[in-house]
Design a protein around this motif. Structure first.
Motif, PDB file in Angstrom:
ATOM      1  N   LEU A 100      -7.663   1.473 -20.816  1.00  0.00           N
ATOM      2  CA  LEU A 100      -7.120   2.160 -21.875  1.00  0.00           C
ATOM      3  C   LEU A 100      -7.286   1.315 -23.228  1.00  0.00           C
ATOM      4  N   GLU A 101      -7.615   2.046 -24.010  1.00  0.00           N
ATOM      5  CA  GLU A 101      -7.684   1.256 -25.334  1.00  0.00           C
ATOM      6  C   GLU A 101      -6.377   0.499 -25.638  1.00  0.00           C
ATOM      7  N   SER A 102      -5.227   1.240 -25.425  1.00  0.00           N
ATOM      8  CA  SER A 102      -4.072   0.566 -25.821  1.00  0.00           C
ATOM      9  C   SER A 102      -4.035  -0.844 -25.008  1.00  0.00           C
ATOM     10  N   LEU A 103      -4.510  -0.952 -23.924  1.00  0.00           N
ATOM     11  CA  LEU A 103      -4.430  -2.216 -23.213  1.00  0.00           C
ATOM     12  C   LEU A 103      -5.561  -3.340 -23.444  1.00  0.00           C
ATOM     13  N   SER A 104      -6.523  -2.760 -24.493  1.00  0.00           N
ATOM     14  CA  SER A 104      -7.591  -3.519 -24.785  1.00  0.00           C
ATOM     15  C   SER A 104      -7.231  -5.267 -25.233  1.00  0.00           C
TER      16      SER A 104
END
Length: 277
Positions: free
Chosen positions: A47-51
């Motif tokens: 997920l991009e938010s957890l990158s």
């Protein structure tokens, strides 16, 4: 030896819209990844938010400070409680040749916002990007919602401590504009519902035989919190003020089943005594 190209198919397109949900509700959707190659594929999900590189990637001018009024942010509003608003399971595994893997996407917003978003990335062998899916969703505190018109707000996660202004104009000659505030429509969402404003921009070209047209959408959220309530009623107050100003509403009242949407047309013909200036 034989060189084999890994190939997969995804059951959704570029965007997975979870729609409207009640704040603090949880809904799920399934994304299916099919292995169309002749080899076993190792996959992982990000997920991009957890990158780990998200902070570095955010060091750029946000879109609302530029000339574009489109919202292009990949990661939108996040939960207040610190947990990801979108979750995916499983996060890794393998898919045998010709088989499929279901990825369960969970959307759990903890407060009201229209701008929840994230990006789901499916990687093969830890490095090859097979699919990217934009995740979207909205949450409301009330069972019913109204949407449409021009954007009037900036998502709170984008607000900076310096001013920004975006001007929107028209180069079309001999055009008249009308801005209709939806609080004149008095949408009946319940006694505790805060007043919300929608801005509809209607453009009428002089000499045209057709009125200027726009529309708003009224919807009822399908929520387990409201299982006993089968339908909700709505009404729009199309009072004398609107008619005197040349506005007409199509479908000013009705009832909606849970999960149903209804589009309401708004038309405008400038009155003869309208001051063009």
């Amino acid at each position: 030896g034989h060189g084999v190209v890994p190939s997969t198919e995804c059951s959704v397109g570029e965007v997975l819209d979870m729609g409207y949900v009640m704040a603090r509700d949880t809904v799920t959707a399934t994304v299916q990844i099919k292995n169309t190659s002749s080899m076993t594929l190792l996959f992982s999900v990000q997920l991009e938010s957890l990158s780990p590189t998200r902070d570095r990637d955010r060091q750029k001018i946000p879109s609302f400070l530029t000339s574009s009024v489109q919202r292009t942010e990949i990661v939108g509003t996040q939960n207040y409680n610190g947990f990801s608003v979108f979750r995916v399971s499983p996060t890794e595994g393998k898919i045998e040749a010709g088989m499929s893997q279901d990825l369960v996407v969970t959307f759990s917003p903890d407060h009201e916002s229209l701008y929840y978003s994230d990006r789901l990335k499916v990687l093969l062998f830890g490095k090859h990007t097979a699919h990217e899916v934009q995740l979207k969703g909205a949450a409301r505190d009330h069972l019913m919602f109204v949407e449409g018109g021009e954007p009037l707000d900036i998502p709170h996660h984008l607000v900076l401590n310096h001013p920004a202004a975006v001007s929107v104009g028209s180069k079309r000659p001999k055009a008249r504009f009308a801005c209709l505030r939806a609080d004149l429509l008095a949408v009946c969402l319940g006694p505790q519902e805060a007043v919300r404003s929608l801005l509809l921009l209607l453009e009428f070209v002089e000499g045209s035989a057709e009125p200027a047209r726009a529309e708003i959408t009224v919807g009822a959220i399908q929520s387990p919190q409201m299982a006993a309530k089968k339908s909700v009623e709505f009404s729009l107050d199309s009072g004398p003020e609107l008619r005197r100003a040349g506005f007409e509403l199509d479908g000013a009242k009705g009832a909606l089943e849970r999960g149903q949407l209804k589009r309401i047309g708004v038309s405008w013909v400038p009155p003869a005594d309208l001051q063009v200036s």
